[in-house]
Design a protein around this motif. Structure first.
Motif, PDB file in Angstrom:
ATOM      1  N   CYS A 318      -2.523   9.211  -2.936  1.00 26.71           N
ATOM      2  CA  CYS A 318      -3.295   9.970  -1.675  1.00 26.71           C
ATOM      3  C   CYS A 318      -3.226   8.845  -0.565  1.00 26.71           C
ATOM      4  CB  CYS A 318      -4.662  10.068  -2.137  1.00 26.71           C
ATOM      5  SG  CYS A 318      -5.763  10.871  -0.935  1.00 26.71           S
ATOM      6  N   TYR A 319      -2.835   9.398   0.504  1.00 29.74           N
ATOM      7  CA  TYR A 319      -2.619   8.477   1.661  1.00 29.74           C
ATOM      8  C   TYR A 319      -3.118   8.988   3.040  1.00 29.74           C
ATOM      9  CZ  TYR A 319       1.481   7.595  -1.524  1.00 29.74           C
ATOM     10  OH  TYR A 319       2.209   7.013  -2.625  1.00 29.74           O
ATOM     11  N   PRO A 320      -3.740   8.105   3.652  1.00 29.66           N
ATOM     12  CA  PRO A 320      -4.397   8.411   4.866  1.00 29.66           C
ATOM     13  C   PRO A 320      -3.319   8.773   5.977  1.00 29.66           C
ATOM     14  CG  PRO A 320      -5.402   6.446   4.218  1.00 29.66           C
ATOM     15  CD  PRO A 320      -4.288   6.652   3.280  1.00 29.66           C
ATOM     16  N   THR A 321      -3.606   9.757   6.648  1.00 35.33           N
ATOM     17  CA  THR A 321      -2.586  10.371   7.672  1.00 35.33           C
ATOM     18  C   THR A 321      -3.186  10.650   8.818  1.00 35.33           C
ATOM     19  OG1 THR A 321      -0.478  11.565   7.869  1.00 35.33           O
ATOM     20  CG2 THR A 321      -2.029  12.393   6.503  1.00 35.33           C
ATOM     21  N   SER A 322      -2.669  10.829   9.863  1.00 34.31           N
ATOM     22  CA  SER A 322      -3.138  11.791  11.090  1.00 34.31           C
ATOM     23  C   SER A 322      -2.516  12.949  11.163  1.00 34.31           C
ATOM     24  CB  SER A 322      -2.999  10.877  12.245  1.00 34.31           C
ATOM     25  OG  SER A 322      -1.691  10.691  12.691  1.00 34.31           O
TER      26      SER A 322
END
Ligand SMILES: Cc1cc2nc3c(=O)[nH]c(=O)nc-3n(C[C@H](O)[C@H](O)[C@H](O)COP(=O)(O)OP(=O)(O)OC[C@H]3O[C@@H](n4cnc5c(N)ncnc54)[C@H](O)[C@@H]3O)c2cc1C
Length: 407
Positions: A318-322
């Protein structure tokens, strides 16, 4: 039928006679010729019926010229590169396929050789095989494209879905794109900001806006790769966790990427004898789903914990993304598919002609005799299974022509 195959606005569709006349006129253009093929022949998934005609274009001018002739006559057409991001239906007889096939070599533009940012501009025709360009750039010790080694298809399609792999996206390397505008009939160089590039998207995808005829890239000249961002690749190249912006010789990175891709069936096998059916695919079939906001992420984690347990939930990628709507989180579609109960090699029934790759759950594959209906059935089962398990709806990555995934 997908809008990618539609006509520009306000052009009325042509009669069968008009189609034949327009195709005949198009094939008189220099660099254009008629070819006998079905969409199964033209695509890596190897499904799809016979189009009204196939016109093969070997130069940028022929590609723009043929599309112009057909558009003006109101002939529905689909531009096809390597056919590696297409799902085409079995009934597409009203469509003309315009293929881009170039034997020309990429070109390093002399006037940029000593640019202030230490990069050079490289230009290639749309019909150049993508991996031939990457191979050429690596042999010339140019840096930038190495992480995109082994992606099937053509140079012209690369900006269409902003191809990406192993921590790199082509948007970061693009300088200009030469675009034939299907409404105005003009060909101009446009800069990347005109294409709305984002994760596996540009405004050329799913649209009849224009045709890419040439592409320019800005590449580095010190023989080293772009900083390596993808953990699996970095580990393979011996990068230590405390190395800042690790870079490696481009040839080493290309070799490592090709080896990793081969292990996942993500390098095409074009042999006719005993081919590897795991590569008869459209690559990653679904994009990685993105949710916006902390609450949405927590809701997915709750569903994953309930179904798979707390250990699996904490190990889930699960990766933070904009996102345009604010900070978001990207999940791995492959992980979700596997944990929703679809292991590698899964099929609807034991003898089904389509199934998940035995090497990678994200690739839906033709085991030899699949029709587009078999691919649709498989895709529907996987999408619905993931939705039932985790409440996330996977979106297909390829362009669909003459066939749709039911809601
Ligand atoms: C085994 C495998 C692995 C893959 N791995 C990756 C990966 O790692 N990363 C990734 O991003 N993708 C990957 N893909 C998907 C695919 O290779 C890319 O999307 C590629 O850029 C498609 O190129 P193509 O020439 O085959 O396009 P096609 O499939 O022929 O066409 C795709 C779309 O682009 C349009 N198009 C094609 N050429 C032009 C043009 N000149 N101008 C305007 N529109 C055009 C078509 O009309 C269609 O809408 C993979 C596919 C396979 C089969």
């Amino acid at each position: 039928m997908s809008s990618a195959a539609s006509l520009p606005p306000s052009v009325p569709p042509a009669s069968a006679t008009a189609v034949a006349e327009a195709v005949a006129a198009a094939t008189t253009l220099a660099g254009a010729r008629l070819r006998d093929a079905t969409f199964a022949d033209l695509t890596t998934l190897r499904v799809g019926g016979r189009p009204a005609a196939v016109v093969e274009c070997s130069t940028p001018g022929a590609l723009a010229g043929v599309v112009g002739v057909l558009d003006r006559a109101g002939v529905p057409l689909l531009v096809v590169g390597g056919g590696s991001n297409l799902v085409v239906g079995d009934d597409v007889a009203d469509l003309v396929a315009v293929t881009a096939v170039t034997t020309g070599v990429p070109e390093k533009l002399a006037e940029d050789a000593e640019a202030a940012d230490g990069r050079v501009t490289v230009r290639a025709d749309a019909g150049t095989v993508w991996d031939d360009l990457v191979d050429w750039s690596v042999a010339a010790s140019l840096g930038g494209l190495e992480c995109l080694s082994g992606i099937p298809g053509t140079v012209g399609a690369a900006p269409v879905q902003n191809i990406g792999a192993y921590g790199a996206e082509v948007s970061a390397l693009l300088h200009r794109v030469r675009l034939y505008d299907r409404t105005s009939g003009e060909t101009t160089w446009v800069t990347p900001d005109a294409l709305d590039l984002s994760y596996r998207y540009s405004n050329l995808k799913f649209s009849a806006r224009g045709v890419v005829t040439e592409v320019e890239f800005r590449l580095t000249t010190d023989g080293l790769s772009m900083p390596l961002r993808f953990g699996e690749l970095a580990r393979r190249l011996g990068v230590s966790p405390d190395e800042d912006h690790p870079r490696r010789p481009v040839a080493d990175v290309r070799a490592a990427v090709l080896a990793l891709r081969a292990g996942k069936g993500m390098v095409l096998d074009t042999s006719d004898v005993d081919p590897d059916h795991d590569t008869w695919s459209a690559g990653s079939f679904f994009t990685n789903p993105v949710v916006v906001g902390e609450d949405a992420r927590a809701a997915v984690l709750t569903r994953v914990t309930a179904r798979c347990g707390a250990d699996a939930a904490s190990a889930m990628p699960c990766y933070p993304t904009s996102t345009p709507d604010g900070p978001g989180y990207k999940f791995s579609a492959a992980w979700l598919i596997e944990h929703a109960g679809f292991p590698k090699g899964w099929k609807i029934t034991g003898d089904a002609p389509a199934g998940l790759s035995t090497k990678h759950t994200l690739a839906l594959t033709n085991r030899g005799a699949a029709s587009s209906a078999d691919i649709v059935a498989l895709a529907t089962a996987v999408r619905d299974g993931v939705r039932d398990a985790f409440g996330l709806t996977l979106e297909p990555e390829p362009v669909w022509i003459g066939v749709t995934l039911p809601a």
